[in-house]
Design a protein around this motif. Structure first.
Motif: not given
Length: 752
Positions: A292-309
């Motif tokens: 999120g950002d400061r104050g949680d005005h935005a929230v995001r979902l991310h995908e991380l590939d553990p093999a490549s980063g």
């Protein structure tokens, strides 16, 4: 009142939470699901002692997990002294093929279930985080990661660049309960998340180097000598610098490290791992995390590939106030990425929390909607395209706080009702979601724990709580009441506890228990010891035993009633009007409530709120005891104040501080704070003290040496002082000479 004051104190002590545990048997089932199976074990306390039970969900059977008598004899052979089979010296077990592993006496012990011979495997390492299969264990030394091979005992160092305030797998200082760890002599295990197959783990490197320091002074160190200062990282409201995190994936067998790409993630509060906002896909091919950002005005979902980063952003949502990050009671994630690439996403965009399906092409489908609350994802059947969940307030005229079970298609459409019994359902699913334990309860109904399958059908009744001991101790359930808020329109849900030996022809002093949110509700929803959300208080029954009427009000600004209800906290930041309105209405229809004798107490945000109520409504509240209060949010956690109230410049934090209204104090006020409170620090209380002195006001102050936020040090003493204060100044009686027995630390709260 028929009972003497000393007898009332004894009855109250018997109802303190740690004593209540001995009064409710078979209170709830906490399933410990066994990896790769549909089986689990649980520990239950019965009238005959503690028992461990094994359940096979597919077979629909349960049995003792082992022979308790034979296991006790086996342990007696390797431990000093005889082991009681009804009080085995451990709370957790690990079941393997033909054996059970436990930690007792500081050692790891394996007991054969065929011969009941015990073998010492080696020392226990409670400050390490084991892999799901038990083969590996991650530890932390001098800011760097180590990996233990539990099969060989070999220990390898994985990192070398960790330093003070820029280290691996640690909790943010301000949330790590550093003082409690020191007081109780334990170390928090590293924050890592293992892959399902135990071959890799992901963790963070937390950078707090630019975060400002907070300072405390241990005036009376246990060993004597000079006072000992403590400095730690703690961002307060408006600070320029907050912590950040970088993610790393480690391969256990080789130590190979893969860093995540992109910029560090802002970490104003708990690291993502600590609040279940980072997880692996079921097949171990992907990692997902929320930011999120400061104050949680935005929230995001991310995908991380553990093999490549490589990191890919999947979903982002923004709002004008703040996101309650995927869970209305601050503990549920309610975000899942399906094997199809679709994402299930909880959002309050409609004004109520509901579930949405995001497709890879960006299209969005609402799976639920309406003026009610989607509470929690229970299980997902991707093959059948079916989701089981809990919701509250969906049925006409239902209590908007109590959770029922429902199902809906992942493609949307009509919702199927699974339960409609007016109780609160607390589901605890298996890893696959094919089965779940449902602990059903209500504030006036003891818990029944049942096993259900993915359709919601009951497979097996597990336990039925026995509350006869609690009832014999004089406990009675609170009355659940609806009153109107200060606006005259909004319904507020309240709890009213009648005093022991209640006589409707008499009048009784009234005490309010308060915790105003914003992130939780407070009025009890479930029977004692039946689980659910636990607040910092729950002393209504205790004060009822002392002879008070006790009122709990969930006013506007608290959780579980929709976004506008919760966002009321952002208005002028005041909540007192709703509580005054509710108590006044309750008193009109209950002549035994003496509204000329009303007091209030609370802890933490409740400590702030109880003092606030005294200062803003002195005509109603005559006595307050405020413990561990965050009396000035300008000195409090940046994440808390900025998330729930706003950024500096958008909110009047000066007016919100209690010191600004010190001149209004008219009644009796006792301020209590732990000298070493590293959460809501004592500095806010001392600034309030300064304002009260400047306003020439009389008050009382208790500072507990060495005590942290929970006041576990001196806990029995300060609780007795709180009782005395209300008995003397609100009830008008002289407190007895009484000493509460020392309160033990719950061993289930400590790592083992």
């Amino acid at each position: 009142m028929s009972a003497s004051l000393s007898a009332r104190y004894a009855r109250a002590e018997a109802l303190l939470p740690h004593n209540q545990k001995n009064l409710v048997h078979s209170a709830q089932v906490r399933p410990n699901w066994i990896r790769g199976t549909e089986t689990f074990w649980y520990r239950i306390t019965t009238a005959d002692g503690a028992r461990f039970v094994f359940v096979d969900a597919e077979a629909g059977t349960k049995r003792p997990a082992f022979d308790h008598e034979r296991l006790a004899r086996a342990l007696s052979g390797v431990l000093a002294g005889k082991v009681d089979p009804d009080a085995l010296p451990f709370h957790r077990i690990e079941l393997t093929d033909g054996a059970i592993r436990v930690v007792a006496g500081g050692r790891r012990i394996e007991i054969s279930l065929a011969t009941y011979t015990a073998t010492i495997l080696g020392p226990a390492h409670p400050s390490e985080t084991p892999s799901p299969d038990g083969r590996w264990s991650v530890g932390l030394r001098e800011h760097n990661l180590y990996l233990r091979d539990t099969a060989t005992g070999e220990v390898r160092q994985l990192t070398t660049d960790g330093v003070e305030a820029h280290d691996y797998a640690t909790m943010a200082d301000s949330c790590a309960e550093l003082v409690m760890q020191e007081n109780l002599g334990y170390t928090m295990p590293p924050l890592v998340v293992w892959s399902p197959d135990s071959t890799r783990f992901v963790t963070h490197r937390l950078d707090q180097r630019q975060v400002g320091l907070m300072h405390l002074l241990r005036s009376a160190p246990p060993g004597g000598g000079r006072p000992v200062p403590m400095s730690y990282r703690y961002a307060v409201t408006g600070d320029a610098n907050l912590a950040t995190s970088e993610f790393f994936v480690f391969e256990a067998a080789t130590g190979r490290t893969t860093p995540a790409s992109g910029e560090p993630v802002l970490t104003p509060y708990l690291p993502a791992i600590a609040c279940n906002h980072l997880w692996w896909s079921a097949d171990g091919s992907k990692i997902y995390f929320l930011s999120g950002d400061r104050g949680d005005h935005a929230v995001r979902l991310h995908e991380l590939d553990p093999a490549s980063g490589e990191v890919t952003r999947l979903v982002e949502e923004q709002t004008g106030t703040s996101h309650i990050t995927h869970g209305p009671q601050f503990q549920d994630r309610n975000v899942e990425v399906l094997s199809t690439g679709e994402t299930l996403w909880w959002s309050e965009r409609s004004g109520y929390g509901h579930l949405y399906r995001y497709d890879r092409d960006g299209s969005v489908t609402a799976l639920t909607s309406g003026d009610w609350l989607f509470r929690r994802i229970v299980s997902i059947d991707e093959d059948a395209r079916r989701l089981v969940f809990t919701g509250a307030g969906r049925q006409p005229d239902s209590d908007p706080y109590l959770q029922e079970l429902y199902a809906v298609s992942l493609d949307g459409g009509e919702i199927t009702t699974i339960t409609d019994d007016g109780l609160d359902h607390d589901p605890r699913p298996s890893r696959s979601g094919r089965f779940f334990v449902d602990v059903t309860s209500r504030y006036d109904v003891p818990a029944v724990s049942v096993l259900r399958d993915a359709t919601g059908a009951v497979v097996l009744e597990l336990e039925r709580a026995d509350a006869s001991g609690l009832l014999a101790a004089g406990w009675s359930p609170p009355e659940r009441v609806v009153a109107k808020a200060a606006d005259g329109v909004t319904d507020l849900y309240c709890a009213v506890y009648k005093p022991h030996d209640f006589d409707p022809s008499m009048t009784y002093p009234v005490v309010e228990e308060i915790y105003p949110g914003p992130h939780i509700s407070t009025a009890p929803l479930r029977f004692p010891q039946s689980g659910g959300v636990v607040t910092l208080e729950r002393s209504g029954a205790v004060f009822a035993a002392l002879g008070f009427v006790v009122v709990v009000v969930d006013g506007r600004g608290s959780a579980l009633r929709g976004k506008s209800f919760q966002d009321h906290a952002r208005g002028d930041g005041d909540f007192v009007g709703d509580h005054v309105a509710a108590i006044t209405q309750l008193g009109r229809t209950r002549p035994w409530m003496d509204l000329d004798r009303v007091g209030i107490y609370g802890h933490s945000a409740g400590g702030y709120a109880s003092t606030r109520s005294m200062l803003r409504a002195p005509d109603l509240y005559k006595v307050a005891v405020s413990s561990a209060g965050n009396h000035d949010n300008r000195l409090n956690h940046a994440w808390w104040a900025e998330k729930f109230y706003g950024l500096p410049g958008d909110f009047d934090f000066a007016g919100q501080s209690n010191g600004a209204h010190a001149g209004n104090l008219a009644g009796r006020l006792l301020l209590v704070h732990g000298e070493m409170d590293d959460n809501a620090t004592p500095h806010g209380t001392m600034r309030l003290v300064g304002a009260l002195i400047k306003a020439n006001k009389d008050f009382d102050l208790l500072v507990v040496p060495n005590a942290e936020h929970r006041l576990t040090i001196g806990g029995a003493y300060w609780l007795r002082r709180r009782w005395d204060y209300f008995v003397r100044h609100l009830m008008g009686e002289t407190p007895p000479a009484y000493r509460i027995a020392d309160i033990p630390i719950d061993p289930e709260l400590l790592p083992s």
